[in-house]
Design a protein around this motif. Structure first.
Motif, PDB file in Angstrom:
ATOM      1  N   HIS A   1       9.712  -1.121  -4.796  1.00 57.26           N
ATOM      2  CA  HIS A   1       9.595  -1.452  -3.373  1.00 57.26           C
ATOM      3  C   HIS A   1       9.419  -2.961  -3.170  1.00 57.26           C
ATOM      4  O   HIS A   1       9.967  -3.524  -2.225  1.00 57.26           O
ATOM      5  CB  HIS A   1       8.448  -0.683  -2.736  1.00 57.26           C
ATOM      6  CG  HIS A   1       8.774   0.750  -2.474  1.00 57.26           C
ATOM      7  ND1 HIS A   1       7.918   1.579  -1.804  1.00 57.26           N
ATOM      8  CD2 HIS A   1       9.844   1.521  -2.783  1.00 57.26           C
ATOM      9  CE1 HIS A   1       8.449   2.786  -1.711  1.00 57.26           C
ATOM     10  NE2 HIS A   1       9.621   2.757  -2.308  1.00 57.26           N
ATOM     11  N   LEU A   2       8.665  -3.599  -4.054  1.00 50.94           N
ATOM     12  CA  LEU A   2       8.499  -5.049  -3.930  1.00 50.94           C
ATOM     13  C   LEU A   2       9.818  -5.778  -4.171  1.00 50.94           C
ATOM     14  O   LEU A   2      10.118  -6.759  -3.481  1.00 50.94           O
ATOM     15  CB  LEU A   2       7.423  -5.554  -4.890  1.00 50.94           C
ATOM     16  CG  LEU A   2       5.998  -5.313  -4.414  1.00 50.94           C
ATOM     17  CD1 LEU A   2       4.997  -5.667  -5.492  1.00 50.94           C
ATOM     18  CD2 LEU A   2       5.705  -6.117  -3.151  1.00 50.94           C
ATOM     19  N   TYR A   3      10.615  -5.307  -5.131  1.00 49.06           N
ATOM     20  CA  TYR A   3      11.939  -5.904  -5.334  1.00 49.06           C
ATOM     21  C   TYR A   3      12.796  -5.711  -4.084  1.00 49.06           C
ATOM     22  O   TYR A   3      13.551  -6.593  -3.687  1.00 49.06           O
ATOM     23  CB  TYR A   3      12.642  -5.290  -6.549  1.00 49.06           C
ATOM     24  CG  TYR A   3      12.091  -5.772  -7.867  1.00 49.06           C
ATOM     25  CD1 TYR A   3      12.026  -7.129  -8.178  1.00 49.06           C
ATOM     26  CD2 TYR A   3      11.629  -4.868  -8.807  1.00 49.06           C
ATOM     27  CE1 TYR A   3      11.512  -7.569  -9.382  1.00 49.06           C
ATOM     28  CE2 TYR A   3      11.104  -5.297 -10.014  1.00 49.06           C
ATOM     29  CZ  TYR A   3      11.047  -6.651 -10.299  1.00 49.06           C
ATOM     30  OH  TYR A   3      10.539  -7.079 -11.490  1.00 49.06           O
ATOM     31  N   THR A   4      12.679  -4.554  -3.459  1.00 51.40           N
ATOM     32  CA  THR A   4      13.419  -4.278  -2.232  1.00 51.40           C
ATOM     33  C   THR A   4      13.001  -5.242  -1.128  1.00 51.40           C
ATOM     34  O   THR A   4      13.848  -5.797  -0.420  1.00 51.40           O
ATOM     35  CB  THR A   4      13.187  -2.823  -1.779  1.00 51.40           C
ATOM     36  OG1 THR A   4      13.676  -1.947  -2.796  1.00 51.40           O
ATOM     37  CG2 THR A   4      13.880  -2.528  -0.467  1.00 51.40           C
ATOM     38  N   VAL A   5      11.695  -5.454  -0.985  1.00 47.73           N
ATOM     39  CA  VAL A   5      11.198  -6.378   0.038  1.00 47.73           C
ATOM     40  C   VAL A   5      11.721  -7.787  -0.242  1.00 47.73           C
ATOM     41  O   VAL A   5      12.211  -8.467   0.667  1.00 47.73           O
ATOM     42  CB  VAL A   5       9.657  -6.357   0.100  1.00 47.73           C
ATOM     43  CG1 VAL A   5       9.135  -7.478   0.999  1.00 47.73           C
ATOM     44  CG2 VAL A   5       9.156  -5.008   0.595  1.00 47.73           C
TER      45      VAL A   5
ATOM     46  N   LEU B   1       0.866  -1.174   0.000  1.00 48.13           N
ATOM     47  CA  LEU B   1       0.000   0.000   0.000  1.00 48.13           C
ATOM     48  C   LEU B   1       0.904   1.225   0.000  1.00 48.13           C
ATOM     49  O   LEU B   1       1.765   1.350   0.866  1.00 48.13           O
ATOM     50  CB  LEU B   1      -0.869  -0.055   1.258  1.00 48.13           C
ATOM     51  CG  LEU B   1      -1.952   0.963   1.478  1.00 48.13           C
ATOM     52  CD1 LEU B   1      -3.009   0.893   0.389  1.00 48.13           C
ATOM     53  CD2 LEU B   1      -2.605   0.726   2.833  1.00 48.13           C
ATOM     54  N   THR B   2       0.740   2.108  -0.991  1.00 44.62           N
ATOM     55  CA  THR B   2       1.647   3.246  -1.157  1.00 44.62           C
ATOM     56  C   THR B   2       0.878   4.544  -1.318  1.00 44.62           C
ATOM     57  O   THR B   2      -0.065   4.625  -2.117  1.00 44.62           O
ATOM     58  CB  THR B   2       2.561   3.021  -2.380  1.00 44.62           C
ATOM     59  OG1 THR B   2       3.295   1.813  -2.187  1.00 44.62           O
ATOM     60  CG2 THR B   2       3.528   4.169  -2.572  1.00 44.62           C
TER      61      THR B   2
ATOM     62  N   PHE C   1       5.105   6.837   0.768  1.00 46.96           N
ATOM     63  CA  PHE C   1       5.182   6.083   2.027  1.00 46.96           C
ATOM     64  C   PHE C   1       4.467   4.754   1.789  1.00 46.96           C
ATOM     65  O   PHE C   1       3.314   4.738   1.361  1.00 46.96           O
ATOM     66  CB  PHE C   1       4.495   6.878   3.135  1.00 46.96           C
ATOM     67  CG  PHE C   1       4.546   6.238   4.489  1.00 46.96           C
ATOM     68  CD1 PHE C   1       5.652   6.388   5.302  1.00 46.96           C
ATOM     69  CD2 PHE C   1       3.473   5.513   4.975  1.00 46.96           C
ATOM     70  CE1 PHE C   1       5.704   5.830   6.574  1.00 46.96           C
ATOM     71  CE2 PHE C   1       3.498   4.943   6.240  1.00 46.96           C
ATOM     72  CZ  PHE C   1       4.627   5.101   7.044  1.00 46.96           C
ATOM     73  N   SER C   2       5.153   3.655   2.048  1.00 44.81           N
ATOM     74  CA  SER C   2       4.581   2.335   1.754  1.00 44.81           C
ATOM     75  C   SER C   2       4.392   1.509   3.012  1.00 44.81           C
ATOM     76  O   SER C   2       5.171   1.606   3.963  1.00 44.81           O
ATOM     77  CB  SER C   2       5.480   1.578   0.780  1.00 44.81           C
ATOM     78  OG  SER C   2       5.461   2.174  -0.488  1.00 44.81           O
ATOM     79  N   VAL C   3       3.361   0.686   2.965  1.00 44.33           N
ATOM     80  CA  VAL C   3       3.047  -0.239   4.049  1.00 44.33           C
ATOM     81  C   VAL C   3       2.974  -1.635   3.437  1.00 44.33           C
ATOM     82  O   VAL C   3       2.217  -1.865   2.497  1.00 44.33           O
ATOM     83  CB  VAL C   3       1.707   0.121   4.719  1.00 44.33           C
ATOM     84  CG1 VAL C   3       1.377  -0.870   5.828  1.00 44.33           C
ATOM     85  CG2 VAL C   3       1.724   1.543   5.245  1.00 44.33           C
TER      86      VAL C   3
END
Length: 172
Positions: free
Chosen positions: A114-118, A45-46, A52-54
């Motif tokens: 962000h998903l690649y980071t996670v 969720l961004t 800011f992402s959750v």
């Protein structure tokens, strides 16, 4: 509160995109994406303006019916963990969540990053791989992921960290 859901989210909750209202883009929109990580359904969720992402791991489709309570509770928890007021990103009322189609490719691109980071964080720390280590839903894992996402610089925000973008909004 407008939540712009990707096609994957809409498919999961059996919502047809043509049934969604056409709402104009706003800086306080949220974008919601569904991804499979470690064989679990996860949400990212961004916030459109600050990026800011959750990260919400291990969800079930029933958790998104209706989506408001889960999403708002997780946003509030993430803001609280960052020592930010819960209204720092606009009014967050679980009863007023309206789903809409995604509009901003810039936000979608950041979400993919962000998903690649996670995924990298999970791989680097062997989270969810080693049975002796806590899994993807462990509180310390979520703290690590959120801490990193809050401090990831993003080019669409002028290479500003999301947490700093929120603080700048609060001072104006």
């Amino acid at each position: 509160m407008i939540v712009r859901a990707t096609a994957k989210v809409l498919t999961a909750i059996r919502q047809r995109p043509d049934q969604l209202p056409t709402l104009p883009a706003a800086e306080d929109d949220w974008y919601l994406h569904l991804a499979w990580l470690r064989a679990r359904k996860c949400l990212l969720l961004t916030h459109a303006d600050t990026l800011f992402s959750v990260f919400i791991p291990d969800i079930r489709v029933r958790d998104l019916r209706p989506p408001g309570p889960l999403l708002v509770a997780r946003i509030h928890a993430a803001l609280d963990a960052a020592d930010l007021p819960t209204d720092a990103l606009g009014e967050l009322d679980p009863d007023t969540v309206a789903l809409a189609k995604t509009l901003d490719r810039r936000v979608r691109g950041v979400m993919n990053d962000h998903l690649y980071t996670v995924e990298h964080l999970l791989d680097h720390h062997s989270i969810g791989i080693d049975p002796d280590r806590p899994g993807i839903t462990a509180p310390d894992t979520l703290d690590l992921v959120h801490r990193h996402l809050r401090r990831t610089i993003n080019s669409p925000t002028g290479y500003t960290q999301p947490i700093d973008a929120i603080r700048a909004r609060l001072t104006t």
